[in-house]
Scaffold this active site. Structure first.
Site, PDB file in Angstrom:
ATOM      1  CD  GLU A  60      62.515  28.467  20.024  1.00 15.80           C
ATOM      2  OE1 GLU A  60      62.886  29.451  19.346  1.00 15.80           O
ATOM      3  OE2 GLU A  60      61.845  28.587  21.064  1.00 15.80           O
ATOM      4  CG  ASP A  84      52.939  21.541  20.419  1.00 18.22           C
ATOM      5  OD1 ASP A  84      52.633  22.743  20.371  1.00 18.22           O
ATOM      6  OD2 ASP A  84      52.352  20.715  21.145  1.00 18.22           O
ATOM      7  CG  PHE A  86      57.758  27.203  21.623  1.00 18.22           C
ATOM      8  CD1 PHE A  86      56.526  27.706  21.256  1.00 18.22           C
ATOM      9  CD2 PHE A  86      58.127  27.280  22.959  1.00 18.22           C
ATOM     10  CE1 PHE A  86      55.664  28.263  22.195  1.00 18.22           C
ATOM     11  CE2 PHE A  86      57.273  27.846  23.902  1.00 18.22           C
ATOM     12  CZ  PHE A  86      56.043  28.334  23.520  1.00 18.22           C
ATOM     13  CG  HIS A 129      51.382  26.871  23.789  1.00 15.62           C
ATOM     14  ND1 HIS A 129      51.067  27.969  23.036  1.00 15.62           N
ATOM     15  CD2 HIS A 129      52.408  27.257  24.585  1.00 15.62           C
ATOM     16  CE1 HIS A 129      51.853  28.979  23.383  1.00 15.62           C
ATOM     17  NE2 HIS A 129      52.684  28.568  24.310  1.00 15.62           N
TER      18      HIS A 129
END
Lengths: 326, 386
Positions: A60, A84, A86, A129
């Protein structure tokens, strides 16, 4: 006009922007051949090729950092963060680099990076999540933070976000991904500007202020309240930073009561900022303190208790009762 | 099943064995492609190298060896004396904030950037005065930045750690260790997508190789064959922690090589060795050979920052390294091979001193950014959407 889910509307918005500007790129984990976990980028890889719809490794920070470098060289990357939770590994790049580089370069560089994040709960997706992390981003100068509540806004706001020359954190309420609405994607222009709030329902007795996934909850609450003879106004903020505070003020000046509703924990949430500002601007119009309905100050729960955990119609109406009884 | 696994499962409709076979093929194809790319790169690079070596070996005269070395020495001297001025100005309270000196490491910025062109991009660290000066940002502009003046390259906002000059393709100054690496990958990807034969050079320290952002960038760069020079300044300390206490494997070039990129150690105290290595790396990168990693073994003579009491190393260690002072290493060689003498050095010193006098004087005379301007440039002017 035809019927679009929010997913389809977002997909169409990306398609339109990829067609409009060859410098626009889509990048992220599994956004290419797979079309994204939620299928928001479905078909784009096939139609625009792997150089414009880029599958990335699970990295990321690397993805957002790479997008920054691309933007410095004139590209317009749209990054998808898969879920979200991540986004946290990319937090450094977003907060330390993306948000600050424009000021550091005195505006000599533009950073037209859109970071799309499916966020918030309601689909049984558990911890990491289902995060509502908007306050982290809204708290950072240099970022714009927006969140649509319905397919029409999702379509136009994403197109506007991609065109924006500043970094935009684009939060997509995933529990509304499959809601449908009538949309004309070829209409001449958007119904409103990216950072304008919208009165989603007019009313007289109190103002409900919400955004993203909670707008529908508030509209349902207002419909239920009408049966009890109460007229509630619903303001959909749409943009969390910058905030369209004039629309909020105008509403609260009329109703004299305000309840802020969000999924994120109440503690240090957007509601705190809104309550403080409403108190400053509308002090003499207020009939009751500004009340807040939101998440508990705890990690997101297992899915079996999700419905209890999330603010719902009853919790909103309970706050309205308390406000009206004050 | 996690959503990622579910997504992966949804994508694959064939049996696991079929997927595996295809994966093997894809892997082999990619490896073949990279090998071919690298071989082509190496061939072109060798040609470039030979030409450069011939040029450098030319007898003294216009563009000759002695003049080139004198130029390198002058630039290292400029960095050294610039930073010594910063120490004086810091002690006098004129320079505020944090100041990280690269005294002892000058061969790295000067040698590496000598190998780049003005079209190439540079991403740096918080120890970046040397990089900025070697990049060609005028000493006056950098000094104004140190003094917080509006004529500085970041209008006095950036200070020591955040020098930024987009016009010279100097993309910061990054106070976050390893923070600049993914940005550099993006700059390199942009060049590749545009078909520009440009190189992006990212400086970082040995400490950055413990950060995840280094590894994400190394993987991305190698996977996508990005035109990136990864210039690791290994000065043996991550602030106060010695290399052996921060890395399980202290051979940093070896670790970088594990990503499938060419990587080798370089004597970072010898500016000629640094320049040669950087030319070789940049040439190969420019020729399409994918990312290259240089482990530039160097040493800082001063503490990590002005606040650092420097208690983690022996004086004798510092003295040993000072015997290999990059100014001395090059100076001795010039004396031995190019007839360089004391009077030549004095002339360079005088020249640099005059430049710095002028830089300090002009910076001092400049104004500060008005406080009310601090809210400017946080975001840009609105751009109307559809």
């Amino acid at each position: 006009m035809s019927s679009f889910t929010m997913v389809k509307a977002l997909n169409e918005a990306l398609r339109k922007e990829l067609e409009a500007d060859p410098k626009t790129l889509v990048m992220g984990e599994d956004v290419g051949r797979l079309g994204g976990v939620f299928r928001v980028t479905d078909g784009l890889h096939k139609d625009f090729g792997e150089d414009r719809v880029i599958d990335t490794p699970l990295a990321e920070s690397g993805i957002v950092g790479t997008a920054i470098g691309l933007a410095l060289r004139g590209y317009r990357p749209v990054v998808e963060i898969q879920f979200d939770g991540f986004v946290y590994p990319a937090f450094d790049q977003i907060v330390s680099q993306l948000a600050k580089m424009h000021a550091r370069a005195l505006g000599h560089v533009k950073l037209p990076v859109t970071v799309r994040i499916p966020y918030a709960g309601g689909i049984g997706a558990v911890e990491h999540h289902s995060e509502s992390h908007e306050a982290y981003f809204a708290h950072t100068a240099g970022l714009k933070v927006v969140t649509p509540s319905n397919p029409v806004d999702a379509y136009w706001m994403l197109r506007q976000a991609v065109r924006c020359d500043d970094p935009v954190i684009f939060l997509e309420p995933k529990r509304r991904y499959w809601d449908k609405a009538e949309l004309d994607p070829n209409a001449a222009g958007a119904p409103s500007r990216l950072h304008d709030a919208r009165v989603a329902r007019e009313g007289r007795d109190a103002t409900l202020i919400a955004y993203g996934p909670m707008v529908k909850v508030c509209l349902d609450a207002a419909a239920a309240a009408e049966e009890d003879g109460r007229s509630l106004e619903v303001v959909d903020l749409r943009s969390l930073s910058p905030l369209d505070f004039d629309t909020v003020t105008a509403s609260v000046q009329r109703t004299g009561r305000a309840v802020v509703v969000h999924e994120a924990p109440v503690f240090m949430g957007m509601g705190a900022e809104l309550a403080a500002r409403i108190t400053e601007r509308c002090f003499y119009a207020l009939e009751a303190p500004v009340l807040r309905v939101g998440g508990y100050f705890a990690p997101y729960p297992p899915s079996r208790v999700e419905e209890t955990f999330l603010p719902d119609l009853d919790r909103v109406l309970d706050a309205v009762d308390r406000s009206l009884a004050f | 099943m996690s959503p990622r696994r579910a997504a992966a499962a949804a994508a694959g409709v064939r049996g696991a064995a079929g997927v595996r076979d295809e994966a093997v093929q894809v892997h082999e194809r990619a490896a073949r492609g990279r090998t071919v790319q690298r071989e082509q790169g190496v061939q072109r690079e060798q040609a470039v190298q030979e030409q450069a070596v011939q040029e450098r070996a030319a007898p003294d005269g216009g563009g000759g060896r002695a003049a080139h070395r004198r130029d390198l020495l002058r630039r290292m001297l400029l960095v050294r004396r610039f930073e010594e001025r910063c120490v004086e100005l810091y002690s006098a309270g004129e320079v505020r904030g944090f100041v990280h000196l690269c005294i002892g490491e000058e061969a790295v910025p000067v040698g590496v950037l000598e190998a780049l062109t003005s079209d190439d991009a540079v991403v740096s660290t918080y120890r970046e005065h040397g990089h900025a000066l070697a990049r060609g940002i005028p000493a006056e502009s950098v000094m104004a930045e140190m003094l917080g003046r509006v004529t500085g390259c970041s209008r006095g906002r950036g200070g020591s750690m955040h020098l930024f000059d987009a016009s010279r393709r100097f993309y910061g100054g990054h106070a976050i260790v390893a923070g600049g690496l993914p940005v550099a990958a993006g700059l390199a990807l942009a060049d590749r997508m545009r078909g520009d034969e440009r190189v992006t050079c990212c400086f970082f320290g040995d400490g950055a190789m413990a950060e995840g952002e280094f590894h994400e960038t190394a993987n991305l760069a190698a996977l996508w064959g990005l035109p990136l020079v990864l210039a690791c300044e290994n000065n043996l300390y991550a602030m106060g922690t010695p290399l052996a206490r921060e890395h399980a494997v202290t051979d940093l070039a070896l670790r970088a090589a594990s990503y499938g990129m060419a990587a080798w150690p370089v004597d970072g105290m010898d500016v000629l060795a640094v320049e040669k290595a950087a030319r070789r790396a940049a040439g190969a990168v420019r020729a399409g050979g994918g990312p290259h990693f240089l482990e530039l073994r160097t040493y800082r003579f001063r503490a990590h920052s002005m606040y650092d009491p420097d208690r983690y190393r022996e004086r004798s260690e510092i003295e040993r390294w000072k015997a290999r002072d990059p100014l001395r290493v090059l100076g001795d060689r010039m004396r031995a091979e190019d007839g360089f003498g004391d009077e030549d050095l004095d002339a360079l010193e005088r020249d640099v001193a005059a430049e710095l006098d002028r830089a300090v004087e002009r910076a001092r005379a400049a104004g500060e950014e008005p406080v009310e301007d601090l809210l400017r440039f946080v975001t840009g002017p609105p751009r109307e959407g559809p």
